[in-house]
Design a protein around this motif. Structure first.
Motif, short mmCIF file in Angstrom:
data_model
loop_
_atom_site.label_atom_id
_atom_site.label_comp_id
_atom_site.label_asym_id
_atom_site.label_seq_id
_atom_site.Cartn_x
_atom_site.Cartn_y
_atom_site.Cartn_z
N VAL A 81 7.07 -8.66 28.87
CA VAL A 81 8.23 -9.49 29.72
C VAL A 81 7.60 -9.85 31.00
O VAL A 81 7.87 -11.08 31.74
CB VAL A 81 9.43 -8.54 29.61
CG1 VAL A 81 10.50 -9.39 30.41
CG2 VAL A 81 9.93 -8.33 28.26
N PHE A 82 6.94 -9.14 31.76
CA PHE A 82 6.50 -9.63 33.10
C PHE A 82 5.40 -10.51 33.02
O PHE A 82 5.58 -11.49 33.86
CB PHE A 82 5.51 -8.22 33.73
CG PHE A 82 5.12 -8.45 35.03
CD1 PHE A 82 5.68 -8.11 36.08
CD2 PHE A 82 3.80 -9.29 35.35
CE1 PHE A 82 5.09 -8.43 37.38
CE2 PHE A 82 3.36 -9.31 36.60
CZ PHE A 82 4.02 -9.05 37.71
N GLN A 83 4.55 -10.60 31.92
CA GLN A 83 3.42 -11.55 31.71
C GLN A 83 4.42 -13.17 31.42
O GLN A 83 4.11 -14.09 32.15
CB GLN A 83 2.54 -11.48 30.68
CG GLN A 83 1.61 -10.46 30.94
CD GLN A 83 0.80 -10.93 32.14
OE1 GLN A 83 0.06 -12.20 32.13
NE2 GLN A 83 0.52 -9.92 32.97
N THR A 84 5.20 -13.00 30.38
CA THR A 84 6.03 -14.21 30.50
C THR A 84 6.83 -14.72 31.43
O THR A 84 6.48 -15.92 31.75
CB THR A 84 7.09 -13.92 29.18
OG1 THR A 84 6.30 -13.35 27.83
CG2 THR A 84 8.02 -15.05 28.74
N ILE A 85 7.59 -13.82 32.10
CA ILE A 85 8.42 -14.55 33.31
C ILE A 85 7.21 -14.78 34.36
O ILE A 85 7.60 -15.91 35.22
CB ILE A 85 9.48 -13.31 33.82
CG1 ILE A 85 10.30 -13.08 32.99
CG2 ILE A 85 9.68 -13.51 35.31
CD1 ILE A 85 11.25 -12.05 33.27
N SER A 86 6.37 -14.29 34.74
CA SER A 86 5.36 -14.50 35.59
C SER A 86 4.68 -16.00 35.34
O SER A 86 4.12 -16.66 36.33
CB SER A 86 4.24 -13.51 36.10
OG SER A 86 3.33 -13.39 34.85
N LEU A 87 4.66 -16.34 33.92
CA LEU A 87 4.26 -17.75 33.81
C LEU A 87 5.20 -18.98 34.22
O LEU A 87 4.55 -20.10 34.64
CB LEU A 87 3.88 -18.06 32.28
CG LEU A 87 2.80 -17.09 31.66
CD1 LEU A 87 2.84 -17.27 30.39
CD2 LEU A 87 1.38 -17.62 32.39
#
Length: 99
Positions: A81-87
């Motif tokens: 979720v962190f990776q997805t949102i940070s994109l």
């Protein structure tokens, strides 16, 4: 009545990051006596969009700053979720040790 959609998004991000930190700490044999996260975001009205997300990760640990930096780096890379949102939204954060 419950979380609004933005609060739900931030909660999911925080929960995913905390889960990853717990997993990485255990795998790395870094003792964590506790962890919690505070998140906040800036919202633009027109169009309605989050322009940035900030977090403070509170850790209870005797680990060195280098170990905690490494722990957070690995946890962020393994948090879906962190990776997805940070994109989509700039994310900035830091950790601090709570005694």
């Amino acid at each position: 009545a419950g979380f609004n959609p933005v609060e739900t998004l931030l909660s999911a991000m925080g929960a995913c990051l905390l889960t990853a930190i717990s997993f990485v700490a255990e795998a790395s044999h870094i003792l964590l006596a506790g962890a919690r996260i505070e998140l906040e975001a800036t919202r633009q009205d027109r169009p309605p969009v989050l322009t940035d997300i900030r977090y403070v990760l509170h850790l209870k640990s005797d680990a060195s700053p280098e170990q905690l930096d490494h722990l957070l780096d690995i946890a962020k890379r393994n948090s879906t979720v962190f990776q997805t949102i940070s994109l989509a939204v700039p994310v900035e954060g830091r950790w601090k040790v709570d005694l």
